[in-house]
Scaffold this active site. Structure first.
Site, PDB file in Angstrom:
ATOM      1  N   LYS A 145       0.861  -1.191   0.000  1.00  0.00           N
ATOM      2  CA  LYS A 145       0.000   0.000   0.000  1.00  0.00           C
ATOM      3  C   LYS A 145       0.899   1.243   0.000  1.00  0.00           C
ATOM      4  O   LYS A 145       1.884   1.297   0.719  1.00  0.00           O
ATOM      5  CB  LYS A 145      -0.883  -0.035   1.254  1.00  0.00           C
ATOM      6  N   GLU A 201     -19.702  -6.210   9.567  1.00  0.00           N
ATOM      7  CA  GLU A 201     -20.725  -5.499  10.343  1.00  0.00           C
ATOM      8  C   GLU A 201     -21.784  -6.458  10.851  1.00  0.00           C
ATOM      9  O   GLU A 201     -22.286  -6.307  11.970  1.00  0.00           O
ATOM     10  CB  GLU A 201     -21.370  -4.406   9.469  1.00  0.00           C
ATOM     11  N   ARG A 261     -25.810  -2.880   6.179  1.00  0.00           N
ATOM     12  CA  ARG A 261     -25.468  -4.259   5.855  1.00  0.00           C
ATOM     13  C   ARG A 261     -25.882  -5.229   6.959  1.00  0.00           C
ATOM     14  O   ARG A 261     -26.032  -6.427   6.711  1.00  0.00           O
ATOM     15  CB  ARG A 261     -23.955  -4.328   5.622  1.00  0.00           C
TER      16      ARG A 261
HETATM   17  C1  LIG Z   1     -19.013  -2.722   4.250  1.00  0.00           C
HETATM   18  C2  LIG Z   1     -17.879  -1.754   4.413  1.00  0.00           C
HETATM   19  N1  LIG Z   1     -17.357  -1.545   5.637  1.00  0.00           N
HETATM   20  C3  LIG Z   1     -16.332  -0.689   5.792  1.00  0.00           C
HETATM   21  C4  LIG Z   1     -15.801  -0.019   4.730  1.00  0.00           C
HETATM   22  C5  LIG Z   1     -14.706   1.014   4.913  1.00  0.00           C
HETATM   23  N2  LIG Z   1     -13.488   0.637   4.210  1.00  0.00           N
HETATM   24  C6  LIG Z   1     -13.150   1.168   3.022  1.00  0.00           C
HETATM   25  S1  LIG Z   1     -11.735   0.566   2.423  1.00  0.00           S
HETATM   26  C7  LIG Z   1     -11.520  -0.418   3.754  1.00  0.00           C
HETATM   27  C8  LIG Z   1     -10.315  -1.284   3.848  1.00  0.00           C
HETATM   28  C9  LIG Z   1     -10.227  -2.188   2.705  1.00  0.00           C
HETATM   29  O1  LIG Z   1      -9.066  -2.922   2.815  1.00  0.00           O
HETATM   30  P1  LIG Z   1      -8.585  -3.795   1.591  1.00  0.00           P
HETATM   31  O2  LIG Z   1      -9.725  -4.519   1.007  1.00  0.00           O
HETATM   32  O3  LIG Z   1      -7.438  -4.620   2.047  1.00  0.00           O
HETATM   33  O4  LIG Z   1      -8.137  -2.733   0.524  1.00  0.00           O
HETATM   34  P2  LIG Z   1      -6.851  -1.769   0.548  1.00  0.00           P
HETATM   35  O5  LIG Z   1      -7.369  -0.411   0.948  1.00  0.00           O
HETATM   36  O6  LIG Z   1      -5.865  -2.303   1.509  1.00  0.00           O
HETATM   37  O7  LIG Z   1      -6.368  -1.787  -0.840  1.00  0.00           O
HETATM   38  C10 LIG Z   1     -12.562  -0.261   4.666  1.00  0.00           C
HETATM   39  C11 LIG Z   1     -12.670  -0.935   5.966  1.00  0.00           C
HETATM   40  C12 LIG Z   1     -16.381  -0.262   3.470  1.00  0.00           C
HETATM   41  N3  LIG Z   1     -15.966   0.370   2.374  1.00  0.00           N
HETATM   42  N4  LIG Z   1     -17.395  -1.125   3.339  1.00  0.00           N
END
Ligand SMILES: Cc1ncc(C[n+]2csc(CCOP(=O)(O)OP(=O)(O)O)c2C)c(N)n1
Length: 640
Positions: free
Chosen positions: A285, A371, A399
């Site tokens: 990242k 969630e 959700r």
């Molecule tokens: C249902 C839901 N809960 C929380 C989030 C907030 N959120 C956005 S990106 C993220 C992290 C995602 O991590 P990853 O899939 O590893 O992607 P990266 O940002 O590391 O590329 C979160 C928790 C979301 N988008 N959707």
């Protein structure tokens, strides 16, 4: 200085078809230019940075190898899709990201044929890609469904529900697991440990191994030949059992920044695999931008920043953020109450649960992007006598709605819902707007629903919720900083179902719920200047309604107007229902309800969004004047 400047390649790539004209040896340069363009663009707009930087090479490789847009590329969450936008015809608008009228910060179907599926909530990509794959299979089309999903998003149950169902798709489904060992915060749980084990237990996959691996699904003679070799047997023993059990060909781990490795692996999968394939790609990242690589959150989301120093241009805060008021208040309450615990679904800093976790690490739970599990887990804790606070954004709690109904409300369990990002949220747009929680919660028997008018009220509501053991209770508050009121030294326990009068008048009564109170008070000043004596009440509760107060105001005022930062079906609907049930409208009382419009509002600054929604002071004045049949007076006059 170089005497032989390199000709920029990015200028020659408007859409992926242009990219496919390049030689493999040119892709490194293109990726470097794409990364630089993204850094420059996000420096001027702010937005999601770290995730996009991590997938620059992957973006180039996917569009180079697969036949987008006929092959449907679905980015999970969509926050990492900025490089994708740049090379799919949107480079000229990339500096409008997340601004009113500009590009969305996520994928969006209406924006481009290269965004076949919109996202922003996580873990939907495999299901959607499977849908594309199966639709193509049924129609006899060759197109594939390609999902790119992060290791954080893989913590959600929905990803497994989709994988469990994937065999049907055959080789039309390709899942690329983008493992950067980060969610927004460090990833949590068993899956994250499992992926780390795979990555640490073997070197990046050799190309030869990929070919052998996939050859398991080659026509029989070739398969037999391959089977004879020892190497093939070694290939069989590689990690990924979990995915294999779910019916995928697991390929990996491979270095997601090495184009020489990515391209042939993707080509192999495209051409040779027969079943659904999961390619485990390891990325970093924030890759390629030192300030991002060095930061703890890898610059997940940033303000505008100085590209040279990486320093973010943050507006000076005049008041604490709501999430921190909540987290710090809860941490203090938990000092003397061992039953209080806090749950976050992968948003520890976004919800302020990080503040609580610092003080009470054993009672703070980050459940990952889960969630649904978080809510039922809280219900279990509550059933065993704990006082759980589920801190979840309004939009993400959607959700877990069945869990709220079935596991919490029906059993009348005292789960506390701290609902952050209520109302309109600005740059994240419709997918993140907290528009519906009043509507979906206040319709539930047993549920108590509060909304904080300012940060001091949030302190009182957190305390009130802690003491409420008789059933579920929710309190909502917006994104951003408070209004600057002093925080109470000693929190007050609010009487359930009782509002307060903030300003006394005689002709017009504004019933406010939440932080529109400031606009209601401004409107009252303007109405007063027009000779219309105005009462302003902060109802505090959408459920139970303060029926005594509302009845009293309805029987003594000529116009009653509700204002809320929520959709139709919320406070206004409950007040109207009460008024009609009690016959309070029979004597000619004028009731008006101001609420969010019945549409999904695009991203913009919150102020402009509220203006478009008709929820600022001039709109309140306008609605009152119209109700009083001063119909010539419009918003323009009210603004004057
Ligand atoms: C249902 C839901 N809960 C929380 C989030 C907030 N959120 C956005 S990106 C993220 C992290 C995602 O991590 P990853 O899939 O590893 O992607 P990266 O940002 O590391 O590329 C979160 C928790 C979301 N988008 N959707």
């Amino acid at each position: 200085m170089s005497s032989n400047p390199v000709t920029p390649l990015l200028d020659t790539v408007d859409v992926p078809a242009d990219l496919r004209k390049l030689a493999p040896g040119q892709l490194r340069q293109l990726a470097d230019e794409l990364r630089a363009e993204m850094i420059s663009a996000v420096g001027s707009t702010g937005g999601h940075l770290g995730s996009g930087l991590g997938v620059v090479e992957l973006t180039v490789a996917i569009h180079y190898v697969f036949n987008t847009p006929d092959d449907k590329l679905v980015w999970d969450v969509g926050h990492q899709a900025y490089p994708h936008k740049i090379i799919t015809g949107r480079r000229d608008r990339i500096r409008t990201l997340r601004q009113g009228g500009g590009l969305s910060g996520f994928t969006k179907r209406s924006e481009s044929e290269y965004d076949p599926f919109g996202a922003a909530h996580s873990s939907t990509s495999i299901s959607a890609a499977l849908g594309f794959a199966i639709a193509n299979k049924l129609a006899g089309n060759p197109g594939k469904g390609i999902a790119v999903i992060g290791d954080g998003a893989m913590s959600a149950g929905m990803a497994y529900e989709a994988m469990n169902n994937a065999a049907e798709a055959g080789n039309r489904l390709v899942v690329i697991l983008n493992d950067n060992d980060m969610s927004i915060a460090p990833p949590v749980g068993g899956l994250s440990a499992y992926l780390a084990k795979i990555v640490s237990s073997r070197p990046f996959l050799e190309l030869r191994e990929v070919a052998k691996r996939i050859s398991r699904k080659l026509p029989e003679p070739l398969h037999k030949a391959a089977k004879k070799t020892d190497e093939f047997a070694r290939g069989m023993a590689m990690g990924g059992t979990l995915f294999e059990e779910l019916g995928f060909y697991y390929v990996g781990p491979i270095d997601g920044h090495n184009l020489d490795q990515l391209i042939p692996v993707l080509e192999n999968v495209r051409d040779a695999a027969e079943g659904p394939c999961l390619i485990h790609v390891v990325t970093q990242k924030g890759k390629g931008y030192a300030p991002a690589e060095a930061s703890a959150d890898k610059y997940h989301g940033v303000q505008k920043f100085d590209v040279i120093t990486g320093e973010q241009i943050k507006p000076a805060a005049t008041a604490p953020a709501y999430q921190n008021v909540f987290g710090e208040t809860l941490a203090k309450l938990a000092d003397s109450d061992p039953k209080i615990c806090a749950i976050t679904a992968a948003m520890p800093s976004g919800t302020g649960v990080d503040k609580f976790a610092k003080a009470h690490p054993d009672r703070a739970f980050d459940v990952g992007i889960a969630e649904q599990h978080g809510v039922t887990f809280a219900a279990g804790l509550a059933a065993q006598g704990m006082r759980p606070f589920c801190a979840i954004y309004s939009t993400f709690l959607q959700r877990a709605y069945d869990q709220v109904v079935h596991d919490v409300a029906i059993q009348n369990l005292p789960v506390r819902f701290a609902i952050d990002r209520a109302g309109l949220v600005g740059a994240d747009g419709a997918t993140h707007a907290g528009s519906f929680d009043i509507t979906y919660l206040a319709s539930l028997p047993n549920m108590v629903v509060m909304a904080a008018a300012d940060e001091a009220e949030l302190v009182h509501m957190t305390y009130t919720a802690a003491l409420h053991d008789s059933g579920p209770i929710a309190f909502r508050y917006p994104r951003g900083n408070g209004v600057g009121v002093e925080l109470p030294e000693v929190p007050q326990q609010l009487e359930i179902g009782k509002g307060r009068i903030v300003r006394h008048g005689t002709k017009v009564a504004i019933l406010s719920l939440g932080t529109r109170l400031a606009e209601a008070l401004k409107a009252a000043d303007q109405l007063e200047a027009k000779g219309l004596s105005t009462t302003v009440a902060d109802l505090r509760f959408a459920k139970p309604l303060d029926t005594d107060l509302i009845r009293q105001l309805m029987t003594t005022h000529e116009v009653v107007l509700t204002v809320e930062e929520g959709s139709i079906g919320g406070l206004g609907a409950h007040v109207l229902t009460m008024a009609s049930d009690e016959g309070l409208t029979d004597a000619g009382l004028k009731i008006r309800t101001l609420r969010l419009p019945d549409l999904f509002q695009d991203h913009d600054s919150p102020d402009k969004q509220y203006d478009a929604a008709g929820l600022n002071a001039p709109h309140i004045v306008d609605a009152v004047l119209k109700a009083l049949r001063h119909n010539s007076a419009g918003v323009e006059e009210a603004r004057a």
